[in-house]
Design a protein around this motif. Sequence first.
Motif, PDB file in Angstrom:
ATOM      1  N   TYR A 100      -0.271  -3.745  -5.418  1.00 28.59           N
ATOM      2  CA  TYR A 100      -1.194  -4.412  -4.490  1.00 28.59           C
ATOM      3  C   TYR A 100      -1.994  -5.553  -5.127  1.00 28.59           C
ATOM      4  O   TYR A 100      -2.497  -6.412  -4.406  1.00 28.59           O
ATOM      5  N   HIS A 101      -2.124  -5.553  -6.454  1.00 28.62           N
ATOM      6  CA  HIS A 101      -3.032  -6.533  -7.090  1.00 28.62           C
ATOM      7  C   HIS A 101      -2.365  -7.233  -8.279  1.00 28.62           C
ATOM      8  O   HIS A 101      -3.040  -7.577  -9.248  1.00 28.62           O
TER       9      HIS A 101
ATOM     10  N   LEU B  55     -10.738  -3.678   2.662  1.00 30.06           N
ATOM     11  CA  LEU B  55      -9.727  -4.660   3.044  1.00 30.06           C
ATOM     12  C   LEU B  55      -8.743  -4.080   4.056  1.00 30.06           C
ATOM     13  O   LEU B  55      -8.316  -4.763   4.995  1.00 30.06           O
TER      14      LEU B  55
ATOM     15  N   SER C 238      -5.850  -8.294   4.536  1.00 24.63           N
ATOM     16  CA  SER C 238      -4.756  -8.455   3.587  1.00 24.63           C
ATOM     17  C   SER C 238      -3.423  -8.214   4.284  1.00 24.63           C
ATOM     18  O   SER C 238      -3.223  -7.172   4.936  1.00 24.63           O
TER      19      SER C 238
ATOM     20  N   ASP D 163     -10.459  -1.674  -1.677  1.00 22.67           N
ATOM     21  CA  ASP D 163      -9.210  -1.674  -0.909  1.00 22.67           C
ATOM     22  C   ASP D 163      -9.376  -0.998   0.449  1.00 22.67           C
ATOM     23  O   ASP D 163      -8.731  -1.391   1.426  1.00 22.67           O
TER      24      ASP D 163
END
Length: 496
Positions: free
Chosen positions: A341-342, A308, A314, A305
């Motif tokens: 987030y996922h 990203l 993202s 993360d």
Amino acid sequence: MNRARADEEEYWHSSKFRAFTFDDEDDELSQLKESKRAVNSLRDIVDDDDDDLERVSWSGEPVGSISWSIKETASGSTSSLEGRDSSLQKGSSSYAALPKQVSSYSLSSLFKGRNKLPSFQSLSDALTDTGVKNYAPELRRPKAEYKDYSSDWSPKDTVRRMQRGKVCSLERFRSLQDKLVLLDEAVAGHDGNVITAVLIFLKRTLRREILFRELEVRQVALCHLIHFLRETGEQKLLLDLLRFLDRTEEVALSQYREHLNIQDVEKRREFLKGCIGLPFSAEDTSHIQDHYTLLERQIIIEANDRHLEMAGQSELFRKYPRKASILNMPLVTTLFYSCFYHYTEAEGTFSSPTNLKKTFKLSALQIPDKQYVLTALAARAKLRAWDDVDALLTTKNWLGYTKKKAPIGFHRVVEMLQRNNAPVQVLQEYVRLVEDVETRLNLATKYKCHDVVIETYRDLKDRIQLTAYKCKVERGSAEEEKINSILNNMQIRWKN
């Protein structure tokens, strides 16, 4: 006797105003007085700090010499003794004779600015005058205070003084027997501060083997020492004590607590990996294993993360930037992070919420269904992903039929959605699913779900409440038309 009487006569016949006599020039005493007055008049002119002047007495000897000091001391003591004797002998008379001081004047005293009259002394002269005896009574301390500086106390008295906050020296207890008696008296006093103070003294003056052996039969003192070592962070001594007592599980837990002091994540992971083999109980071993697995998973998610977020690939990270790192967070916090987030990721990825739930399903840190739904609902409602909320609360039976189900209760679902500013249409859908009628009406009225209130009063066939609620909706609105339609329906059998 004659000398004292002569001094008295001279005192009463003397005056600062001199009359004319033919013997003035031949009177040596008068010349001496005149010279004294002249020197006194120079005191205001001459600087006090003039150290270049040589100071001599009236006899011509330097001030400060040994002979001058002896004469000054002897003359002062002699004059004071003579004055006391004459005053005692004249005690029957109405006036006492004042003694005449010999050699009471010197150049040093004149240039230092002392008083003119020989019968008065300055404060510094009074303090340094050895001929004057101090008759003030001496104020002695109470006998109890002299005992404070004594060291001859029994162990029981020492403990009592320590309980009162007195300063006590424990160094006088040198033998092992005296030290153990002191410890037993401290334990009998039931004062934790005193017990700890004595244990610190014993820890400093006894060998470890002797201290551990004696504390093994004194459980109260032993518990105090273990707690003290944990609070002060003396880990090595604590581990040695626990090993001596053969407390293997406590040794393992004390070593496990050391991970809190490790800041580097990679070092902490390796440390936890080494803790798995320590002699824990079966339940504790499972917790250590879960801790290591969770930290390993957090390291993978954090690295991905962070890449990203820095690359800006993202949209979710750009719209909702991360406020903190996920490392060393609890499992529930990690689950919320994954749901935020996922949530849409496949189950095979490490950051997927379903993968996280499956990983800890059979562990001591397992995530119950109620906890999973509550956490996922909070994360998706915060993002206002109402479709995900609906899918989360929709289940299928074995026949393929779908229905809404909330392990936490639909009333809590409504409250959570309302806190995240859910629209009325979404709220009404879940308010209808609240089973308790009174709770449903309260929620619908509170959050202005008019359709739910109207439908509930219709199902209850309560014409009076429905008519009263008509006054609470806007005139000419769709809700008013709906109420009028229901009230005019002749097929409904109203209760009132």
